[in-house]
Design a protein around this motif. Structure first.
Motif, PDB file in Angstrom:
ATOM      1  N   LYS A  61       0.845  -1.207   0.000  1.00  0.00           N
ATOM      2  CA  LYS A  61       0.000   0.000   0.000  1.00  0.00           C
ATOM      3  C   LYS A  61       0.877   1.253   0.000  1.00  0.00           C
ATOM      4  CE  LYS A  61      -3.422   2.390   2.834  1.00  0.00           C
ATOM      5  NZ  LYS A  61      -4.190   2.347   4.082  1.00  0.00           N
ATOM      6  N   ARG A  62       1.919   1.257   0.841  1.00  0.00           N
ATOM      7  CA  ARG A  62       2.820   2.409   0.884  1.00  0.00           C
ATOM      8  C   ARG A  62       3.571   2.581  -0.433  1.00  0.00           C
ATOM      9  NH1 ARG A  62       5.950   1.241   6.100  1.00  0.00           N
ATOM     10  NH2 ARG A  62       4.395  -0.223   6.775  1.00  0.00           N
ATOM     11  N   ALA A  63       3.926   1.458  -1.066  1.00  0.00           N
ATOM     12  CA  ALA A  63       4.623   1.536  -2.367  1.00  0.00           C
ATOM     13  C   ALA A  63       3.700   2.120  -3.434  1.00  0.00           C
ATOM     14  CB  ALA A  63       5.109   0.153  -2.784  1.00  0.00           C
ATOM     15  N   ARG A  64       2.413   1.755  -3.387  1.00  0.00           N
ATOM     16  CA  ARG A  64       1.461   2.308  -4.355  1.00  0.00           C
ATOM     17  C   ARG A  64       1.280   3.807  -4.144  1.00  0.00           C
ATOM     18  NH1 ARG A  64      -1.398  -2.359  -3.020  1.00  0.00           N
ATOM     19  NH2 ARG A  64      -2.826  -1.178  -1.686  1.00  0.00           N
ATOM     20  N   GLN A  65       1.361   4.246  -2.895  1.00  0.00           N
ATOM     21  CA  GLN A  65       1.142   5.657  -2.577  1.00  0.00           C
ATOM     22  C   GLN A  65       2.397   6.521  -2.785  1.00  0.00           C
ATOM     23  OE1 GLN A  65      -0.243   5.280   1.461  1.00  0.00           O
ATOM     24  NE2 GLN A  65      -2.357   4.894   0.839  1.00  0.00           N
ATOM     25  N   ALA A  66       3.558   5.878  -2.814  1.00  0.00           N
ATOM     26  CA  ALA A  66       4.806   6.632  -2.964  1.00  0.00           C
ATOM     27  C   ALA A  66       4.944   7.148  -4.390  1.00  0.00           C
ATOM     28  CB  ALA A  66       5.998   5.743  -2.603  1.00  0.00           C
ATOM     29  N   GLU A  67       5.707   8.196  -4.509  1.00  0.00           N
ATOM     30  CA  GLU A  67       5.928   8.812  -5.815  1.00  0.00           C
ATOM     31  C   GLU A  67       6.714   7.874  -6.732  1.00  0.00           C
ATOM     32  OE1 GLU A  67       8.341  12.649  -7.510  1.00  0.00           O
ATOM     33  OE2 GLU A  67       7.371  12.827  -5.552  1.00  0.00           O
ATOM     34  N   TRP A 114      -1.000 -11.540  -3.854  1.00  0.00           N
ATOM     35  CA  TRP A 114      -0.222 -11.392  -5.086  1.00  0.00           C
ATOM     36  C   TRP A 114      -0.804 -10.287  -5.958  1.00  0.00           C
ATOM     37  CZ3 TRP A 114      -0.336 -17.353  -5.662  1.00  0.00           C
ATOM     38  CH2 TRP A 114       0.644 -17.914  -4.845  1.00  0.00           C
ATOM     39  N   GLU A 115      -2.136 -10.194  -5.991  1.00  0.00           N
ATOM     40  CA  GLU A 115      -2.772  -9.115  -6.764  1.00  0.00           C
ATOM     41  C   GLU A 115      -2.382  -7.757  -6.195  1.00  0.00           C
ATOM     42  OE1 GLU A 115      -6.928 -10.082  -6.620  1.00  0.00           O
ATOM     43  OE2 GLU A 115      -6.693 -11.783  -7.995  1.00  0.00           O
ATOM     44  N   SER A 116      -2.312  -7.658  -4.888  1.00  0.00           N
ATOM     45  CA  SER A 116      -1.889  -6.419  -4.235  1.00  0.00           C
ATOM     46  C   SER A 116      -0.431  -6.099  -4.559  1.00  0.00           C
ATOM     47  CB  SER A 116      -2.083  -6.546  -2.720  1.00  0.00           C
ATOM     48  OG  SER A 116      -1.683  -5.383  -2.060  1.00  0.00           O
ATOM     49  N   GLU A 117       0.403  -7.117  -4.596  1.00  0.00           N
ATOM     50  CA  GLU A 117       1.819  -6.920  -4.928  1.00  0.00           C
ATOM     51  C   GLU A 117       1.984  -6.457  -6.379  1.00  0.00           C
ATOM     52  OE1 GLU A 117       4.642  -9.980  -3.613  1.00  0.00           O
ATOM     53  OE2 GLU A 117       3.035 -10.751  -2.343  1.00  0.00           O
ATOM     54  N   VAL A 118       1.230  -7.044  -7.276  1.00  0.00           N
ATOM     55  CA  VAL A 118       1.301  -6.642  -8.685  1.00  0.00           C
ATOM     56  C   VAL A 118       0.883  -5.182  -8.819  1.00  0.00           C
ATOM     57  CG1 VAL A 118       0.232  -6.973 -10.971  1.00  0.00           C
ATOM     58  CG2 VAL A 118       1.031  -8.948  -9.663  1.00  0.00           C
ATOM     59  N   ALA A 119      -0.177  -4.799  -8.136  1.00  0.00           N
ATOM     60  CA  ALA A 119      -0.628  -3.400  -8.179  1.00  0.00           C
ATOM     61  C   ALA A 119       0.460  -2.471  -7.643  1.00  0.00           C
ATOM     62  CB  ALA A 119      -1.914  -3.239  -7.370  1.00  0.00           C
ATOM     63  N   ALA A 120       1.192  -2.914  -6.634  1.00  0.00           N
ATOM     64  CA  ALA A 120       2.276  -2.091  -6.085  1.00  0.00           C
ATOM     65  C   ALA A 120       3.427  -1.976  -7.085  1.00  0.00           C
ATOM     66  CB  ALA A 120       2.783  -2.686  -4.779  1.00  0.00           C
ATOM     67  N   ARG A 121       3.780  -3.089  -7.723  1.00  0.00           N
ATOM     68  CA  ARG A 121       4.878  -3.055  -8.694  1.00  0.00           C
ATOM     69  C   ARG A 121       4.525  -2.197  -9.913  1.00  0.00           C
ATOM     70  NH1 ARG A 121       4.666  -8.588  -7.728  1.00  0.00           N
ATOM     71  NH2 ARG A 121       6.152  -9.203  -6.137  1.00  0.00           N
TER      72      ARG A 121
END
Length: 156
Positions: A61-67, A114-121
């Motif tokens: 979640k933090r990775a998705r929110q980071a710039e 895994w879906e959450s991880e893909v969204a973060a990547r």
């Protein structure tokens, strides 16, 4: 002479009965000790797995929110990968120790995670937090069932 034989047979029968009873009691005690030991190991594995899942989801979640392209985002993604390796190893332990229901629940958690991880990547805003929470609740229920622990009192 007959009384001596009867006495000897009585002593032998008493010794045999004592031997069998003691052996049965020791086997029962050993089974209880081993069951408790495995239950402790299962509980530790259940908790560690859930903790890893929550940590990965939080970091994702933090990775998705980071710039995009930031050092902070790269650090979050690196942390996510490290914790994913731990989760994978814990899942293998879970497969060996847990009930089939708990393993199936953990598999469903894995897919959502895994879906959450893909969204973060991919740096998309997609999050499946509510779905993951539901799946973790199902996992917890299966773990409690496997450990012989009743459902917690709601609202306590």
């Amino acid at each position: 002479m007959i009384t001596q034989i009867v006495t000897l047979v009585g002593v032998l029968l008493g010794a045999l009965t004592s031997f069998v009873a003691t052996g049965w009691a020791e086997r029962t005690k050993h089974r209880r000790v081993m069951a408790a030991r495995w239950d402790e190991r299962k509980l530790d594995t259940y908790v560690q797995y859930a903790t890893c899942v929550k940590e990965i989801d939080s970091v994702a979640k933090r990775a998705r929110q980071a710039e995009a392209g930031s050092t902070e985002r790269a650090e979050f993604l690196a942390t996510m990968e490290q914790v994913e390796i731990q989760r994978s190893a814990l899942f293998e332990t879970l497969v060996l120790l847990a009930s089939p229901g708990a393993v199936e629940a953990a598999k469903a958690v894995n897919v959502a995670l895994w879906e959450s991880e893909v969204a973060a990547r991919e740096h998309t805003g997609a999050s499946n937090g509510p779905v993951l929470v539901e799946l973790l609740n199902a996992y917890h229920s299966q773990a409690r069932l496997d450990l012989g622990v009743g459902d917690p009192v709601v609202g306590a």
